[in-house]
Scaffold this active site. Sequence first.
Site, short mmCIF file in Angstrom:
data_model
loop_
_atom_site.label_atom_id
_atom_site.label_comp_id
_atom_site.label_asym_id
_atom_site.label_seq_id
_atom_site.Cartn_x
_atom_site.Cartn_y
_atom_site.Cartn_z
N ASP A 160 -7.41 -36.58 2.00
CA ASP A 160 -8.77 -36.53 2.55
C ASP A 160 -9.43 -35.18 2.27
O ASP A 160 -8.76 -34.20 1.91
CB ASP A 160 -8.68 -36.79 4.06
CG ASP A 160 -9.95 -37.38 4.64
OD1 ASP A 160 -10.98 -37.39 3.94
OD2 ASP A 160 -9.92 -37.81 5.82
N ASP A 195 -16.46 -44.43 5.21
CA ASP A 195 -16.04 -44.44 6.62
C ASP A 195 -16.75 -45.54 7.38
O ASP A 195 -16.44 -45.77 8.55
CB ASP A 195 -16.36 -43.08 7.27
CG ASP A 195 -15.19 -42.12 7.11
OD1 ASP A 195 -14.12 -42.56 6.64
OD2 ASP A 195 -15.34 -40.94 7.44
C1 DGJ Z 1 -12.20 -39.15 7.32
C2 DGJ Z 1 -11.62 -40.41 6.73
O1 DGJ Z 1 -12.55 -41.03 5.92
C3 DGJ Z 1 -11.16 -41.31 7.87
O2 DGJ Z 1 -10.71 -42.52 7.36
C4 DGJ Z 1 -10.08 -40.60 8.61
O3 DGJ Z 1 -8.98 -40.39 7.79
C5 DGJ Z 1 -10.60 -39.27 9.13
N1 DGJ Z 1 -11.19 -38.49 8.09
C6 DGJ Z 1 -9.51 -38.49 9.80
O4 DGJ Z 1 -9.90 -37.25 10.15
#
Ligand code: DGJ
Length: 730
Positions: free
Chosen positions: A478, A548
């Site tokens: 991430d 997201d």
């Molecule tokens: C952003 C990601 O896109 C989410 O799926 C998740 O992993 C969060 N970060 C966790 O902090």
Amino acid sequence: MSIVFEESNRMFLLQAKDTCYAMQVSESGYLCHVYWGKKVRRLHPEEIVRKISRSMSPSTDGRNLAFSLDNIPLEYPSYGNSDFRNPAFQVQFYDGSTVAVPKYKSHRIYPGKPALSGLPATYVENSEEADSLEIELSDDTAGLRIILLYTAFRDRNVITRSARFQNNGSRKIKILRALSMSVDLPHDRYDMLQLSGAWARERHIYKRALVPGMQSVESRRGASSHQQNPFLALMSKDAGEKSGEIYAVNLVYSGNFFAGAEVDQFATTRFFMGINPFDFSWILGSGEAFQAPEAVLVYSFEGLGGMSRTFHSLYRERLCRGKFRDRARPVLINNWEATYFDFNSEKIMRLVQTASEQGIELFVLDDGWFGNRNDDTTSLGDWTVNLRKIPEGLSGLAKKVIRSGLRFGIWMEPEMVSRDSELYRAHPDWCLHVEGRERTESRNQLVLDLSRQDVCNYLENMITGLLTGAPVSYVKWDMNRNLTEVGSSLLPHERQRETAHRYLLGLYGLLEKIINKFPNLLFEGCAGGGGRFDPGMLYYMPQIWTSDDTDAVERLKIQYGTSLVYPASAMGAHVSAVPNHQVGRMTPLATRCRASLSGDFGFELDLNRLSKSELREIKNEIDFYKKIRELVQFGILYRLRSPFQGDMAAWMYVSDDQKLAYVSCFSVLSVPNAPIDFLRLDGLNPDREYTVTSTGKIYGGDELMNVGFPLPVAEGDFQSWDWLLTAFSN
Ligand code: DGJ
């Protein structure tokens, strides 16, 4: 050879499947652009590179006053000696001057495709697949060499381009701009299509008619960004999904980019893309070289659909790498939206147990398993397991998950550091910063300075330790903020504007080492969802968390827009709870599943809160996905209805042999007294008979494509349908 140099008129001719691309060296040594488009047998470059004396256009050739760089099509235009349009590059010499006049010096044609040093790029597996051309341009006065690299893929409508700068002189040269491609198209009758949006609203389709002057998209965020994708297409006015001409460019790069079209005074269009010159410069010492990233140029005369299919197969087969390139991706469950930071191993194991009963194959432990991380204010950088949450340690938990029949994956955000962390306390200079300035936080975190080799080495050791210490099969990598105070404490002041690109080089170098050390791991890219959904990342990680936003309705647009360039195998797509956590919408479980079935299928909710019948439904969808996943992940995509043009979305995947097809259709809002609607399919064999597996009804491929499939009337909002078609011959 698909590339030839015609001595008689000093013309380079590149043939890629049905595409032709041509350039000519002018009498005075400038490299002119001649043609990019559908294959032709012969070209008359003298008619295309026409020399007309125009007022206000200075001549650069004393012998021919009609020759002005300002009004002929050029291949890699410079600044300073008569072309006033957007230059492909600009350099500054020791005397402060910025005029460069690179002219043709030599060229080399050879089979295959070379790798780009330190950068991701498409590749070939054997030298028969493509031919490459290097054209050396030289500004002898300053010792500057620019090597333009082209590759023509024999069986794809793809030309790739990049540029390498070499300093053959004895003094430093400062590169101010080094785009990867620039093409002068002969007119301005195009619409420009871009993929733009925001966090949780990535890659929506926008189209506008070209007008005189510049129209551009760019990222200044240090990542390719949620806001703009490094992709642009110019479409002929009659182009649509199935027909018309498309000129598309995508940059194999994950950082700041600049892309656009400039319509000049004579209605020609300069189309360009590359690293964003904004806040960029690069000092090239004597004998040094700078490599610009690769641009992928796709020409389609079969509309956006043809363009997408070219990108998809290229990226699936010759950009993604590793074991999972050609392998069906596992159905996963991620605990993020199920628990956020509030979990312990008991809760996780309850989720895993239920997931196992549904046939889910991989469990992903998301953010919050390390340091003291119970919210997003702390611990990034302290990658040791939190024993209060997971007393058996990462390895112990992983083994339990594996015993339950799932593989184990973890989330990491290696590029970041929390101010409240052991790592930051030990190495406050390891983050990007500018001495004497406040360090701007975003999501309470700072960005590690990956332009530093010591930071990259540290990360390599840390990740290696983590991944060898537990039986991990999958990593979600991430990156949850953009770059500010982009400066590095190790770079001298005159090189500070190199930091953003050096960051990317550091990241790419690190990823290369990690994926080589762990060839059996599946990596999924993520940047707060789809903030770095670009071909640069796909070179290292064959799938990316698309957004997201997990709402099924929002996903229609996000996934449809993403599918313009990127294949379904690249798109992580998860079923989540209702009301949806991002938009609060209630949608039927079937629709949430169907939206996710068109990507790398997964779940992101607490299964233990579902009813028995919902769990049964989920199990059925998983069983179904396991039957069709190769078709979705590796099949040929045909888009049928655009959610940007109405309240419906539909698309289908067809197998290579046209024997199997999977159709998905979504109706957003229901309408009263709805018209009778038929969904015309595509990509089938018109001479074959197809059985709809759910009903047993038989249709001809010709009927399905010309009459269409009769759509049910939507009873309620957010309805969806899908059909699996299997072919048989009479
Ligand atoms: C952003 C990601 O896109 C989410 O799926 C998740 O992993 C969060 N970060 C966790 O902090």
